[in-house]
Design a protein around this motif. Structure first.
Motif, PDB file in Angstrom:
ATOM      1  N   ASP A 131      -4.454  10.165   5.704  1.00  8.48           N
ATOM      2  CA  ASP A 131      -4.303   8.724   5.516  1.00  8.48           C
ATOM      3  C   ASP A 131      -3.279   8.229   6.527  1.00  8.48           C
ATOM      4  N   THR A 177       9.641  -1.219   2.636  1.00 11.16           N
ATOM      5  CA  THR A 177       8.617  -1.078   3.658  1.00 11.16           C
ATOM      6  C   THR A 177       9.311  -1.402   4.976  1.00 11.16           C
ATOM      7  N   LYS A 195      -4.261   7.819  16.443  1.00 15.29           N
ATOM      8  CA  LYS A 195      -4.056   6.438  16.009  1.00 15.29           C
ATOM      9  C   LYS A 195      -4.376   5.476  17.153  1.00 15.29           C
ATOM     10  N   ARG A 245      -2.018   5.486   7.061  1.00 21.62           N
ATOM     11  CA  ARG A 245      -1.027   4.526   6.574  1.00 21.62           C
ATOM     12  C   ARG A 245       0.241   5.232   6.111  1.00 21.62           C
ATOM     13  N   ASP A 283      -9.366   5.908  12.777  1.00 17.14           N
ATOM     14  CA  ASP A 283      -8.536   5.768  11.591  1.00 17.14           C
ATOM     15  C   ASP A 283      -8.411   7.066  10.810  1.00 17.14           C
ATOM     16  N   GLU A 306       0.827  -1.207   0.000  1.00  9.40           N
ATOM     17  CA  GLU A 306       0.000   0.000   0.000  1.00  9.40           C
ATOM     18  C   GLU A 306       0.861   1.258   0.000  1.00  9.40           C
TER      19      GLU A 306
END
Length: 300
Positions: free
Chosen positions: A288, A130, A216, A290, A220, A107
């Protein structure tokens, strides 16, 4: 007492017997173990140590040979160390391809490139990573040609985190910019140009980062009202920055051709334009979760 026993190179001689059938006269030769192909050769243990020292710990060839001589009582050649590295490269090729496939399916990817010398010439070490996967690719180019050759970013469907190196924007994926770089630039502008908007923008980015960290685990995303407040403050600081850093007017056409066109922009103005034009990418971490605040994963 925990200690290490003395280590020495172990030499194993393999002998293949040849038997001749007393009836038909056919000669049959015993088979050597798998991997034993030369009259004299090094085994997998020596090759593993040599590759481990040079590729995991970056020990030079000569010093790797010296380590073998002093610790094992047997000096290996630098050519053997290089050959072991080449064999390792072939053996890990399937794993490398599997890593590339998994990175392409991730992602969020972290990207960076650093200069490295190859046979005395400047090359570039491209990293795609990552928190669990890392791919390194060495190429003579720094830009898109190298990225295409590495083959991870083509048709990548996720988000790429980087430091605004323009060739990354050739790829149609989503992007996020490293705010650690922005904080360093804002600190420079604050000290060098004494412009208050820079320190205020740095504080705003830190405040957003803190708000994201506190949220967090409980949600989300940030509340819409909080996002709106942060974005409004962001835009206000850009207006304040542009007010003290106007775009210089083009030079008149008369005179030397070298002096025509728009004068060079100052570092504060260049940063302001980037923060304005790439606002969604700068604040991607805010909307976001992530997406990280910075690109330190690739930097490390």
């Amino acid at each position: 007492v925990f200690d290490i026993p003395a280590l020495r190179i172990e030499v194993t001689a393999h002998r293949a017997e040849i038997k001749v059938c007393p009836r038909c006269g056919q000669a049959s030769k015993g088979a050597f173990p798998s991997g034993v192909t030369q009259s004299t050769q090094y085994g997998s243990g020596v090759k593993t140590w040599a590759s481990y020292f040079t590729h995991q710990h970056f020990i030079p060839l000569e010093r790797t040979a010296q380590l073998f001589e002093e610790l094992l009582g047997h000096r290996i050649s630098e050519a053997m160390v290089l050959k072991a590295g080449e064999e390792l490269d072939r053996r890990v090729a399937p794993s490398t391809e599997a890593i590339k496939e998994q990175l392409h399916s991730s992602e969020v990817l972290h990207l960076d490139e650093s200069g490295v010398r190859v046979v005395g010439k400047l090359h570039w070490l491209h990293v795609t990573s990552t928190d669990r996967l890392t791919h390194y690719g060495v190429h003579g180019k720094r830009g898109q040609e190298a990225m295409d050759a590495i083959g991870i970013l083509e048709d990548f469907p996720g988000r790429a985190v980087h430091d605004h190196w323009k060739p990354y924007f050739h790829y149609a994926c989503d992007h996020a910019l490293c705010n650690a770089h922005h904080l360093r630039e804002l600190h420079y502008i604050e000290k060098q140009y004494q412009q208050p908007w820079a320190s205020q923008m740095a504080q705003l980015l830190r405040s957003i980062k803190k708000a994201v960290e506190e949220t967090k685990g409980m949600a989300d995303h940030l509340p819409a009202s909080q996002i709106e407040t942060f974005e409004r403050k962001y835009d206000e600081l850009l207006v304040a920055g542009f007010a003290v850093n106007p775009d210089p007017p083009p030079r008149p056409l008369a005179g030397s051709p070298k002096k025509r066109g728009r004068p060079k922009r100052t570092p504060p103005l260049n940063l302001l334009i980037r923060l304005q034009d790439f606002k969604p990418q700068v604040l991607a971490f805010m909307v976001d979760f992530r997406v990280p605040f910075d690109n330190n994963q690739a930097e490390r």
